[in-house]
Design an enzyme around this catalytic site. Sequence first.
Site, PDB file in Angstrom:
ATOM      1  N   THR A 168      12.877   0.515  12.973  1.00  8.87           N
ATOM      2  CA  THR A 168      12.585  -0.920  13.096  1.00  8.87           C
ATOM      3  C   THR A 168      12.259  -1.489  11.728  1.00  8.87           C
ATOM      4  O   THR A 168      11.732  -0.800  10.869  1.00  8.87           O
ATOM      5  CB  THR A 168      11.393  -1.075  14.061  1.00  8.87           C
ATOM      6  OG1 THR A 168      11.863  -0.820  15.358  1.00  8.87           O
ATOM      7  CG2 THR A 168      10.772  -2.457  13.993  1.00  8.87           C
ATOM      8  N   ARG A 196      14.212  -2.801  28.957  1.00  6.85           N
ATOM      9  CA  ARG A 196      12.895  -2.546  28.333  1.00  6.85           C
ATOM     10  C   ARG A 196      12.738  -3.378  27.058  1.00  6.85           C
ATOM     11  O   ARG A 196      13.667  -3.516  26.268  1.00  6.85           O
ATOM     12  CB  ARG A 196      12.789  -1.054  28.007  1.00  6.85           C
ATOM     13  CG  ARG A 196      11.472  -0.631  27.323  1.00  6.85           C
ATOM     14  CD  ARG A 196      11.628  -0.523  25.828  1.00  6.85           C
ATOM     15  NE  ARG A 196      10.389  -0.127  25.156  1.00  6.85           N
ATOM     16  CZ  ARG A 196      10.214  -0.167  23.848  1.00  6.85           C
ATOM     17  NH1 ARG A 196      11.188  -0.578  23.060  1.00  6.85           N
ATOM     18  NH2 ARG A 196       9.079   0.191  23.324  1.00  6.85           N
ATOM     19  N   VAL A 197      11.566  -3.969  26.892  1.00  4.25           N
ATOM     20  CA  VAL A 197      11.255  -4.724  25.682  1.00  4.25           C
ATOM     21  C   VAL A 197       9.957  -4.170  25.102  1.00  4.25           C
ATOM     22  O   VAL A 197       8.997  -3.939  25.845  1.00  4.25           O
ATOM     23  CB  VAL A 197      11.095  -6.233  25.992  1.00  4.25           C
ATOM     24  CG1 VAL A 197      10.675  -7.000  24.749  1.00  4.25           C
ATOM     25  CG2 VAL A 197      12.402  -6.809  26.548  1.00  4.25           C
ATOM     26  N   GLY A 198       9.949  -3.947  23.793  1.00  4.50           N
ATOM     27  CA  GLY A 198       8.752  -3.430  23.139  1.00  4.50           C
ATOM     28  C   GLY A 198       7.907  -4.539  22.532  1.00  4.50           C
ATOM     29  O   GLY A 198       7.903  -5.682  22.997  1.00  4.50           O
ATOM     30  N   ASP A 199       7.212  -4.194  21.464  1.00  5.37           N
ATOM     31  CA  ASP A 199       6.276  -5.140  20.836  1.00  5.37           C
ATOM     32  C   ASP A 199       6.935  -6.094  19.848  1.00  5.37           C
ATOM     33  O   ASP A 199       6.393  -7.172  19.563  1.00  5.37           O
ATOM     34  CB  ASP A 199       5.194  -4.357  20.080  1.00  5.37           C
ATOM     35  CG  ASP A 199       5.807  -3.489  18.979  1.00  5.37           C
ATOM     36  OD1 ASP A 199       6.811  -2.797  19.262  1.00  5.37           O
ATOM     37  OD2 ASP A 199       5.298  -3.507  17.844  1.00  5.37           O
ATOM     38  N   THR A 219       5.471  -1.471  13.421  1.00 11.53           N
ATOM     39  CA  THR A 219       6.519  -0.581  13.915  1.00 11.53           C
ATOM     40  C   THR A 219       5.861   0.611  14.580  1.00 11.53           C
ATOM     41  O   THR A 219       4.822   1.080  14.125  1.00 11.53           O
ATOM     42  CB  THR A 219       7.454  -0.120  12.784  1.00 11.53           C
ATOM     43  OG1 THR A 219       8.334   0.901  13.297  1.00 11.53           O
ATOM     44  CG2 THR A 219       6.698   0.445  11.596  1.00 11.53           C
ATOM     45  N   GLY A 220       6.469   1.098  15.647  1.00 11.95           N
ATOM     46  CA  GLY A 220       5.898   2.241  16.355  1.00 11.95           C
ATOM     47  C   GLY A 220       6.243   2.149  17.825  1.00 11.95           C
ATOM     48  O   GLY A 220       7.139   1.389  18.212  1.00 11.95           O
ATOM     49  N   GLY A 222       6.253   0.732  21.024  1.00 17.21           N
ATOM     50  CA  GLY A 222       5.940  -0.661  21.335  1.00 17.21           C
ATOM     51  C   GLY A 222       4.900  -0.853  22.426  1.00 17.21           C
ATOM     52  O   GLY A 222       4.063  -1.766  22.343  1.00 17.21           O
TER      53      GLY A 222
END
Length: 304
Positions: A168, A196-199, A219-220, A222
Amino acid sequence: MTYSLMIHGGAGAIRAPERFSESLRRIVEAGAGMLACGAAALDVVARCVSMLEDDPLYNAGRGAVLNADGAAFCDASIMDGRDLSAGAVAGVRGPRNPVLLARLVMEKTPHVLVIGEGAESLGRAHGLVFEDEAYFVTPERLAQLARAKARHETSLDHAPNAHGKLGTVGAVARDQSGNLAAATSTGGLVNQMSGRVGDSPVIGAGVYADNASCAISCTGVGEQFLRTSLARTAAFFVESQGLTAEAAAQEAIAYLVRKVNGSGGLIVVDRNGRCGAARSTPGLLMASAQDGRIIVGTEGESIS
Ligand code: ASP
């Protein structure tokens, strides 16, 4: 400090980080050159993240990892510290530069987060460049997905066993007028479930900017950044406790680990132009520029 810029290329177990040094240097130098000429922080973070998205080395734009269906869906966000205006997109397919689509959401709609086809239509209506599937679905991405599927796992691109070489991306800047901006862009996790959606596209989780405190890109994993509102938490440390960028980054990662045993990193430029970064992963690819002084490295370590 007249100007400050940080960029990142993802956190994780980064094999041979020196492979990224030329790209990170080229991009941070381009952004620093813009800031030195008086460009606005918002334009600089959009430009740097676009350049990171164009480079297949990273998990964003062209190099986005594939989800469980073998498709590349992107998420991106951008925030302007002058007035907290923000734009984000999630689950979009095809735009060459998802961060520019996020900027369109911020500047051309009354909304903050727009997903899927609605966001794509906005981009087409404003003449954004779209690419076909072959641009994103490379043989390397397909092989990476096959390995993740064989192990029945969903992973960070830089996970130790993911054999990935992407991450990312994000950028944070303070321009010569003292304005702050931040942007983040990702393809998400390798083999993530469809939808799926992350941060990364969530304001306050994967990105934040406020002239009163700092600009942040994360980054990481999410889900852990979402559950801890990590970007906003780091901004709170600057705003309410008077911490520097470096101290706030360290505190935020300590909080991430203490609360959810989280895995990742973040970059921070504070209102005084100080730069900071921290991580709970073995590595965080990053580069910084402060008034012409350029550092390219993993957090705490120079790689070129
Ligand atoms: N934060 C991103 C996500 O969870 C992944 C990453 O940072 O590599 O979607």
